[in-house]
Design a protein around this motif. Structure first.
Motif, PDB file in Angstrom:
ATOM      1  N   LEU A  12       1.022  -1.264   0.017  1.00 23.16           N
ATOM      2  CA  LEU A  12      -0.159  -0.050  -0.008  1.00 23.16           C
ATOM      3  C   LEU A  12       0.988   1.248  -0.134  1.00 23.16           C
ATOM      4  O   LEU A  12       0.317   2.232  -0.584  1.00 23.16           O
ATOM      5  CB  LEU A  12      -0.943   0.021   1.124  1.00 23.16           C
ATOM      6  N   VAL A  67       1.833   1.789  -3.459  1.00 22.06           N
ATOM      7  CA  VAL A  67       0.630   2.314  -4.319  1.00 22.06           C
ATOM      8  C   VAL A  67       0.280   3.654  -4.177  1.00 22.06           C
ATOM      9  O   VAL A  67      -0.087   4.354  -4.898  1.00 22.06           O
ATOM     10  CB  VAL A  67      -0.653   1.324  -3.825  1.00 22.06           C
ATOM     11  N   GLU A  90      -1.531  -1.051  -9.770  1.00 18.43           N
ATOM     12  CA  GLU A  90      -0.924  -1.209  -8.489  1.00 18.43           C
ATOM     13  C   GLU A  90       0.015  -2.195  -8.061  1.00 18.43           C
ATOM     14  O   GLU A  90       1.063  -2.110  -7.489  1.00 18.43           O
ATOM     15  CB  GLU A  90      -2.012  -1.004  -7.150  1.00 18.43           C
ATOM     16  N   TYR A 142       4.184  -2.053  -7.798  1.00 22.30           N
ATOM     17  CA  TYR A 142       4.795  -2.359  -6.498  1.00 22.30           C
ATOM     18  C   TYR A 142       6.027  -3.363  -6.832  1.00 22.30           C
ATOM     19  O   TYR A 142       6.964  -3.383  -6.261  1.00 22.30           O
ATOM     20  CB  TYR A 142       3.647  -3.474  -5.706  1.00 22.30           C
ATOM     21  N   VAL A 153       1.603   6.095  -6.631  1.00 20.43           N
ATOM     22  CA  VAL A 153       0.978   6.132  -8.037  1.00 20.43           C
ATOM     23  C   VAL A 153      -0.139   6.889  -7.811  1.00 20.43           C
ATOM     24  O   VAL A 153      -0.329   7.653  -9.092  1.00 20.43           O
ATOM     25  CB  VAL A 153       0.476   4.668  -8.109  1.00 20.43           C
ATOM     26  N   LEU A 165      -7.891   6.244 -11.792  1.00 24.53           N
ATOM     27  CA  LEU A 165      -6.521   6.098 -11.560  1.00 24.53           C
ATOM     28  C   LEU A 165      -5.911   7.505 -11.979  1.00 24.53           C
ATOM     29  O   LEU A 165      -6.175   8.246 -13.019  1.00 24.53           O
ATOM     30  CB  LEU A 165      -5.868   5.080 -12.366  1.00 24.53           C
ATOM     31  N   ARG A 210      -7.214  -0.736 -12.304  1.00 23.31           N
ATOM     32  CA  ARG A 210      -6.444  -0.116 -11.229  1.00 23.31           C
ATOM     33  C   ARG A 210      -5.653  -0.980 -10.060  1.00 23.31           C
ATOM     34  O   ARG A 210      -4.448  -0.723  -9.911  1.00 23.31           O
ATOM     35  CB  ARG A 210      -7.333   0.640 -10.285  1.00 23.31           C
ATOM     36  N   ARG A 211      -6.362  -2.199  -9.867  1.00 24.79           N
ATOM     37  CA  ARG A 211      -5.714  -3.127  -9.091  1.00 24.79           C
ATOM     38  C   ARG A 211      -4.490  -3.794  -9.627  1.00 24.79           C
ATOM     39  O   ARG A 211      -3.310  -4.058  -8.822  1.00 24.79           O
ATOM     40  CB  ARG A 211      -6.747  -4.153  -8.633  1.00 24.79           C
ATOM     41  N   THR A 228       0.556  -9.037  -3.400  1.00 21.83           N
ATOM     42  CA  THR A 228       1.314  -8.431  -2.307  1.00 21.83           C
ATOM     43  C   THR A 228       2.523  -9.309  -2.054  1.00 21.83           C
ATOM     44  O   THR A 228       3.472  -9.024  -1.162  1.00 21.83           O
ATOM     45  CB  THR A 228       0.581  -7.992  -1.112  1.00 21.83           C
ATOM     46  N   VAL A 271      -3.830   6.957  -6.512  1.00 24.53           N
ATOM     47  CA  VAL A 271      -5.196   6.173  -6.529  1.00 24.53           C
ATOM     48  C   VAL A 271      -6.026   6.606  -5.660  1.00 24.53           C
ATOM     49  O   VAL A 271      -5.887   6.758  -4.473  1.00 24.53           O
ATOM     50  CB  VAL A 271      -4.950   4.516  -6.366  1.00 24.53           C
TER      51      VAL A 271
END
Length: 378
Positions: free
Chosen positions: A7, A10, A155, A159, A13, A20, A151-152, A96, A15
């Motif tokens: 996170l 992220v 992310e 990462y 980025v 986005l 978006r996910r 993750t 968000v």
């Protein structure tokens, strides 16, 4: 490395909700922009793609053979592109998660590159949310999923690349570069929302990498399976990576994984080739398809490298050699380097299993000497 660090990555980025935000400032944003430091002109790197090999089922021995690096050096080559899947160190079920143990093999590959004067180019062949092969196995699509899925996936992609930037921060850029995404998807046209999305993704990945490692040399593949230039990326001070597989009727003759509508003809290839529409493919056509369409970029000083190319072992050997000679000729004239897919295997110079080649024994391998000589002249 789990959710907290994920996170944190992220957040950089940008968000918010389901929208986005660009990693670069707009009229509505006042956050700072990572500095893109100038990169020097790259050498005309020439070499091979080396695939991460698995042994004994899923148990991994050393995936990269030191003899491959030594062989490339002995032959006068200086570049190895390593196509990687994030599944090696991560999980599609948990973006993750990062397991450091297999990444030690990348440390080893980079060290082998240093020992044998081979520049290492790390490529995400499978990145969270996308792969040119079996794309549907990803839990969310980076390019064509719903807004929340895109978006996910982005992310997660940020990462993982941020993690690589941190991990390899101490490796000089002369020894190591990053190639962001292998062969972004084929489009019905080269304009529109898909290309805009690709530009958005590249900007986010580059920003994350440069926050951790400002001097890292970065490659981005062209759009349309790596074949077409992306002018919008020109200001980003990165190398654009292209492909050398045209016409498919020569490079992939007999390849059962290629859709039939991608072939210009399915007849036994010749070189030069006249396709089913009456179009003549020869060196002049390769100049247009490979080099001339990148002129707008090269006029702006953008550097180009051919990240993948080659000829499948079902193409008659004399045709393959003639086509390869013309490919390398136009790239050499343009000052571009290239990386053959692959060193060992069905597209390679070693152990290619062609039925019409008089192989030479080379350190326990079957060497296609004529193909090697074409590559060495490139």
């Amino acid at each position: 490395m789990h959710r907290r660090e994920f996170l944190a990555g992220v957040a950089a980025v940008g968000v918010a909700g389901h929208t986005l935000l660009s990693p670069y400032p707009t009229a509505a944003q006042t956050t700072g922009q990572p500095t893109a430091l100038p990169i020097e002109k790259i050498p005309r790197w020439r070499g091979f793609n080396l695939q991460w090999e698995r042994h004994q089922g899923d148990a991994m021995a050393h995936p990269f053979a030191e003899e491959d690096f030594a062989t490339m050096q002995d032959w006068g080559f200086n570049f190895a592109r390593l196509p990687l899947s994030y599944w090696i160190w991560g999980k599609p079920t948990d973006w993750t998660y990062i397991n450091e143990e297999p990444l030690k093999e990348l440390d080893r590959a980079i060290d082998l590159g240093k020992q044998h004067s081979i520049h290492i180019n790390l490529n995400f062949h499978r990145i969270p949310g996308y792969c040119i092969n079996q794309r549907e196995l990803e839990p969310a699509d980076l390019f064509t999923g719903r807004v929340d899925e895109r978006r996910r996936a982005l992310e997660a992609a940020v990462y993982h690349w941020r993690y690589f930037a941190k991990r390899f921060k101490g490796v000089p850029t002369t020894q190591l570069s990053f190639d962001l995404i292998n062969e972004p998807p084929k489009m019905r046209s080269y304009e529109g929302e898909f290309q805009e999305r690709y530009v958005e993704v590249v900007k986010a990945l580059v920003a994350a990498i440069r926050e951790e490692s400002p001097r890292r040399l970065i490659f981005a593949d062209g759009i349309n399976i790596g074949q077409n230039p992306v002018i919008e990326l020109a200001p980003m001070n990165i190398v654009q990576s292209t492909r050398g597989y045209q016409p498919k009727a020569v490079s992939h003759y007999g390849a059962n994984w290629v859709p039939k509508d991608e072939y210009e003809t399915t007849k036994v290839p010749t070189w030069p080739l006249t396709d089913d529409k009456g179009t003549r493919w020869d060196r002049a056509r390769l100049q247009v398809e490979y080099v001339d369409k990148y002129k707008e970029l090269t006029d702006l000083g953008v550097q180009i490298h051919v990240g993948e190319w080659g000829c499948y072992n079902q193409t008659p050997h004399d045709v393959a050699l003639a086509w390869m000679s013309d490919c390398t000729s136009v790239w050499k004239q343009a000052g571009w380097g290239n990386a053959l897919w692959n060193l060992r295997g069905t597209f390679g110079v070693l152990d290619s299993e062609r039925k019409d080649v008089a192989y030479e024994d080379y350190k326990g391998h079957k060497l296609d000497r004529k193909m090697l000589e074409v590559l060495k002249k490139a």
